[in-house]
Design a protein around this motif. Structure first.
Motif, PDB file in Angstrom:
ATOM      1  N   MET A 239      43.775  16.359  80.336  1.00 30.49           N
ATOM      2  CA  MET A 239      44.522  16.801  79.150  1.00 30.49           C
ATOM      3  C   MET A 239      44.767  18.306  79.167  1.00 30.49           C
ATOM      4  SD  MET A 239      45.172  14.040  77.532  1.00 30.49           S
ATOM      5  CE  MET A 239      45.204  13.160  79.087  1.00 30.49           C
ATOM      6  N   GLU A 240      44.704  18.912  80.363  1.00 33.46           N
ATOM      7  CA  GLU A 240      44.987  20.333  80.509  1.00 33.46           C
ATOM      8  C   GLU A 240      46.490  20.563  80.596  1.00 33.46           C
ATOM      9  OE1 GLU A 240      41.155  21.803  83.168  1.00 33.46           O
ATOM     10  OE2 GLU A 240      42.835  20.786  84.151  1.00 33.46           O
ATOM     11  N   THR A 241      46.975  21.573  79.918  1.00 39.91           N
ATOM     12  CA  THR A 241      48.356  22.012  80.076  1.00 39.91           C
ATOM     13  C   THR A 241      48.404  23.045  81.194  1.00 39.91           C
ATOM     14  OG1 THR A 241      48.252  23.909  78.564  1.00 39.91           O
ATOM     15  CG2 THR A 241      48.628  21.732  77.569  1.00 39.91           C
ATOM     16  N   ASN A 242      49.555  23.646  81.386  1.00 38.55           N
ATOM     17  CA  ASN A 242      49.662  24.700  82.405  1.00 38.55           C
ATOM     18  C   ASN A 242      49.058  26.026  81.950  1.00 38.55           C
ATOM     19  OD1 ASN A 242      52.059  24.796  80.567  1.00 38.55           O
ATOM     20  ND2 ASN A 242      52.552  26.627  81.746  1.00 38.55           N
ATOM     21  N   VAL A 243      48.657  26.106  80.668  1.00 42.22           N
ATOM     22  CA  VAL A 243      48.056  27.325  80.120  1.00 42.22           C
ATOM     23  C   VAL A 243      46.536  27.152  80.101  1.00 42.22           C
ATOM     24  CG1 VAL A 243      47.932  28.893  78.145  1.00 42.22           C
ATOM     25  CG2 VAL A 243      50.088  27.716  78.694  1.00 42.22           C
ATOM     26  N   PRO A 244      45.770  27.962  80.803  1.00 42.11           N
ATOM     27  CA  PRO A 244      44.310  27.817  80.826  1.00 42.11           C
ATOM     28  C   PRO A 244      43.706  27.870  79.419  1.00 42.11           C
ATOM     29  CG  PRO A 244      45.016  29.340  82.536  1.00 42.11           C
ATOM     30  CD  PRO A 244      46.225  29.052  81.693  1.00 42.11           C
ATOM     31  N   GLY A 245      42.843  26.908  79.120  1.00 39.86           N
ATOM     32  CA  GLY A 245      42.197  26.856  77.815  1.00 39.86           C
ATOM     33  C   GLY A 245      43.003  26.131  76.749  1.00 39.86           C
ATOM     34  N   LEU A 246      44.202  25.678  77.098  1.00 39.80           N
ATOM     35  CA  LEU A 246      45.064  24.967  76.151  1.00 39.80           C
ATOM     36  C   LEU A 246      45.183  23.513  76.580  1.00 39.80           C
ATOM     37  CD1 LEU A 246      47.054  25.175  73.702  1.00 39.80           C
ATOM     38  CD2 LEU A 246      48.857  25.536  75.392  1.00 39.80           C
ATOM     39  N   TYR A 247      44.849  22.608  75.664  1.00 36.36           N
ATOM     40  CA  TYR A 247      44.859  21.174  75.933  1.00 36.36           C
ATOM     41  C   TYR A 247      45.826  20.486  74.975  1.00 36.36           C
ATOM     42  CZ  TYR A 247      40.628  22.511  78.400  1.00 36.36           C
ATOM     43  OH  TYR A 247      39.747  23.134  79.255  1.00 36.36           O
ATOM     44  N   ALA A 248      46.194  19.252  75.304  1.00 37.55           N
ATOM     45  CA  ALA A 248      47.072  18.484  74.423  1.00 37.55           C
ATOM     46  C   ALA A 248      46.649  17.024  74.471  1.00 37.55           C
ATOM     47  CB  ALA A 248      48.534  18.638  74.825  1.00 37.55           C
TER      48      ALA A 248
END
Length: 282
Positions: A239-248
């Motif tokens: 559930m990781e996005t391409n931005v470290p520390g940001l999930y969806a």
């Protein structure tokens, strides 16, 4: 500093919240609107809760979350800024710092208009209480797409902004009498370095700013640089996005748009965010 901020209080957001709490993390959940589940007549494919309507199911989920100390807060995230080691969230004008963020915004019905993305931050804003003072003594068009829009337009007028309110009549209730009202929709915003005009009903209105007051904000506008795929937030199996520390998690990550998927992805996002935090302890 807050450890995990969650945007959205539907099945994915609540699942993320209770699992983050279970792992000893500090959590706040922000939500600006009701979710699609509340309007479901019957849900028969969620294990353990047979033949219930969407509202009953959400009440069960909320009761569980509250019992664990997870209480959603009403608030719309206007933008989320990655700051390297943490995120800065603008929630109804409150600046919230969080080490990680989980987006559980559901399916966004927001569609950008021509010029919106290009002029965001240069006259286009999603939050009147956040940016209103920048337009004191200037003119602004408020495009009301949510029940709170008239209240925000009134606020702008009270602090000295010359406001024109554009919306469907359903969102006009409570609008101050002295504010000009146009029934319709904004089709385009234009300007070279900043907002100069707004197109409404085929008429170009000169304006210094455009406040687009939707219930929700499209993910790509919420977080600059966020990668989408077919209109949904692109995530990996963690559930990781391409931005470290940001999930969806949930409907915002794509089909199938089902409660079971949302709850499962919320759990995974919380686990991965917790593991990320544990791995970055000083």
């Amino acid at each position: 500093m807050l450890e995990i901020a969650i945007i959205g209080a539907g099945p994915a957001g609540l699942s993320a919240g209770i699992n983050a709490i279970a792992r000893g993390k500090t959590v706040r959940i922000f939500s600006s609107e009701s979710n699609y589940l509340l309007r479901a007549e019957k849900v028969n494919n969620y294990l353990g809760l047979y033949d219930v309507d969407g509202r009953q199911m959400m009440e069960q989920f909320l009761s569980h979350a509250r019992a664990m100390g997870v209480v959603p807060e009403k608030g719309k995230a206007a933008n989320i800024l990655p700051m390297g080691e943490y995120f800065l969230l603008n929630v109804d004008g409150e600046m919230v710092e969080a080490k990680t963020v989980i987006l559980a915004t559901g399916v966004s019905s927001a569609k950008e208009i021509p010029g919106e993305r290009e002029l965001l931050g240069r006259g286009v804003s999603y939050c009147a209480t956040c940016d209103g003072m920048l337009y004191r003594g200037k003119s602004a068009v408020v495009w009301g797409l949510s029940p709170e829009a008239a209240k925000e337009a009134n606020f702008l007028q009270e602090i000295g902004v010359s406001v024109t309110f554009v919306s469907a009549s359903a969102f006009r209730e409570g609008l101050a009498e002295q504010i000009p009202y146009l029934s319709g929709a904004v089709k385009q915003v234009s300007g070279k370095e900043k907002v100069e005009a707004v197109l409404v009903n085929g008429q170009e209105l000169p304006a210094d700013g455009l406040f687009i007051l939707r219930n929700s904000i499209a993910p790509a506008a919420l977080v600059e640089g966020l990668v989408l795929e077919e209109g949904y937030i692109k995530v990996n199996h963690k559930m990781e996005t391409n931005v470290p520390g940001l999930y969806a998690a949930g409907d915002c990550t794509g089909k199938p748009l089902q409660v079971s998927k949302a709850v499962g992805e919320g759990l995974i996002a919380a686990q991965m965010a917790a593991a990320y935090l544990d791995g970055h302890k000083s």
